[in-house]
Scaffold this motif. Sequence first.
Motif, short mmCIF file in Angstrom:
data_model
loop_
_atom_site.label_atom_id
_atom_site.label_comp_id
_atom_site.label_asym_id
_atom_site.label_seq_id
_atom_site.Cartn_x
_atom_site.Cartn_y
_atom_site.Cartn_z
N PHE A 124 0.83 -1.21 0.00
CA PHE A 124 0.00 0.00 0.00
C PHE A 124 0.87 1.26 0.00
CE2 PHE A 124 -2.01 3.30 2.72
CZ PHE A 124 -2.96 3.74 1.81
N LEU A 125 1.90 1.26 0.84
CA LEU A 125 2.77 2.44 0.92
C LEU A 125 3.54 2.67 -0.38
CD1 LEU A 125 4.10 2.07 4.57
CD2 LEU A 125 2.56 3.85 3.71
N LYS A 126 3.71 1.60 -1.16
CA LYS A 126 4.38 1.71 -2.46
C LYS A 126 3.38 1.93 -3.60
CE LYS A 126 8.45 -1.07 -1.32
NZ LYS A 126 9.20 -2.33 -1.60
N ASP A 127 2.11 2.18 -3.24
CA ASP A 127 1.04 2.46 -4.21
C ASP A 127 0.75 1.27 -5.12
OD1 ASP A 127 0.73 5.20 -3.35
OD2 ASP A 127 2.60 5.64 -4.41
N LYS A 128 0.96 0.06 -4.61
CA LYS A 128 0.69 -1.15 -5.40
C LYS A 128 -0.73 -1.68 -5.20
CE LYS A 128 4.91 -1.47 -7.05
NZ LYS A 128 5.86 -2.50 -6.58
N ILE A 129 -1.34 -1.35 -4.06
CA ILE A 129 -2.71 -1.79 -3.77
C ILE A 129 -3.46 -0.64 -3.11
CG2 ILE A 129 -2.12 -4.24 -3.49
CD1 ILE A 129 -2.31 -3.79 -0.43
N PRO A 130 -4.81 -0.61 -3.22
CA PRO A 130 -5.59 0.40 -2.50
C PRO A 130 -5.70 0.04 -1.01
CG PRO A 130 -7.05 -1.05 -3.74
CD PRO A 130 -5.65 -1.45 -4.11
N PHE A 131 -6.10 0.99 -0.21
CA PHE A 131 -6.15 0.83 1.23
C PHE A 131 -7.01 -0.36 1.67
CE2 PHE A 131 -8.22 1.74 5.32
CZ PHE A 131 -7.12 1.94 6.13
N TYR A 132 -8.21 -0.49 1.12
CA TYR A 132 -9.13 -1.52 1.59
C TYR A 132 -8.62 -2.94 1.34
CZ TYR A 132 -10.76 -2.66 -3.15
OH TYR A 132 -10.82 -3.10 -4.45
N ARG A 133 -7.69 -3.07 0.37
CA ARG A 133 -7.16 -4.41 0.05
C ARG A 133 -6.27 -4.96 1.16
NH1 ARG A 133 -8.11 -8.45 -2.44
NH2 ARG A 133 -6.15 -8.82 -3.56
#
Length: 381
Positions: A334-343
């Motif tokens: 998430f911090l690397k913008d690979k997945i959205p928060f809810y995932r």
Amino acid sequence: MSIPNNITLLGSTGSIGTQTLDVCRRHNIKVKALTANKSVKLLCEQAREFMPEYVCIGDDSLYSDVKNSLADTDIKVFCGIDGICEVATVKADMTVNAVVGMVGLRPTLSALDSGNMVALANKETLVTGGELVMKKAAEKNLPIIPIDSEHSAIFQSLMGNEKNKIDKILLTASGGPFYGYSYEQLKEVTKAQALKHPNWAMGQKITIDSATLMNKGLELIEAVWLFDVAPDDIEILVHRQSILHSAVQYADGSIIGQLGVPDMKIPIQFALTYPERHSCDVKRLSLSDVGTLTFAKADEETFLCLASAKKAIKRKGTACTVLNSANETAVELFLKDKIPFYRIGELVADALRDVKPEDKVTLEAVLETEKTAKEYVLGRV
């Protein structure tokens, strides 16, 4: 115990580490060893100020940078996880473990094995290896002094009441930046929003864990091990003001809790000076200024991480390591913008469902489970 003459500090460049050094400055506590993961510049600045006997940089590739920077001193430089474990065994009045992540487990065991008392701010140590750590502490007749504000509050609320039966522990949570959100609303939140905690200034990992409520799930697991209670004997309360840091309800119905401003210097200093209390340079709490304290139930249907943590601690073996490793991996993605928060919550729940934990908890089993769960999450992205 009074103010220690010296400590070893693992994770000196993070939020807890830097505040621990503030306490050391205030009370003239010598620092015998410092470790950091990647922050070479700050680690070397700290080393020159406190002049420890040893420093360790967790990232092997940065060893020469630290070594060269401190070449004009007598400080011995180590690197890697083996180096952190070596530093953790340096004889001191206390080893403070403020590292982030599962890397904190082995140094905790090393410190206890060498006879050092441990002040613990590393959640993952007890989440993944609680059985191992508490057994080792009992063998060595050494206390584990909690630094987390919530566990420190519980620890303080139990002082002098060892012979009294408790009904339950009341573990408080701020609720994070998304308190009151629906699951659908969580699908729209941004990284900037997730990193903006309403009450506390913390590192990125713990701030995201607070936003998902995983932080409270990890703290519940920690409390089970620290205070030898069943998961169902811990009630999680959302307390938006972060003034009551946690409490204990006793058999007669009385509730004893610890209140204070949300400032980590208070629990850090108390861990170092337990059972004594000394002057601390923090703002004083004014209940009249606060006015109102509110409490509510946590929403486990929206915040899947909290529900998953409760499931994990009720299972045997290394299920909590599956939970923790999956979460660490998902938060990093998430911090690397690979997945959205809810995932994050979905991936943790899926890992807990699909990754089979080892039945027996050993250090080897914990490390193997960590690897398997991490690979599982990475394979789902």
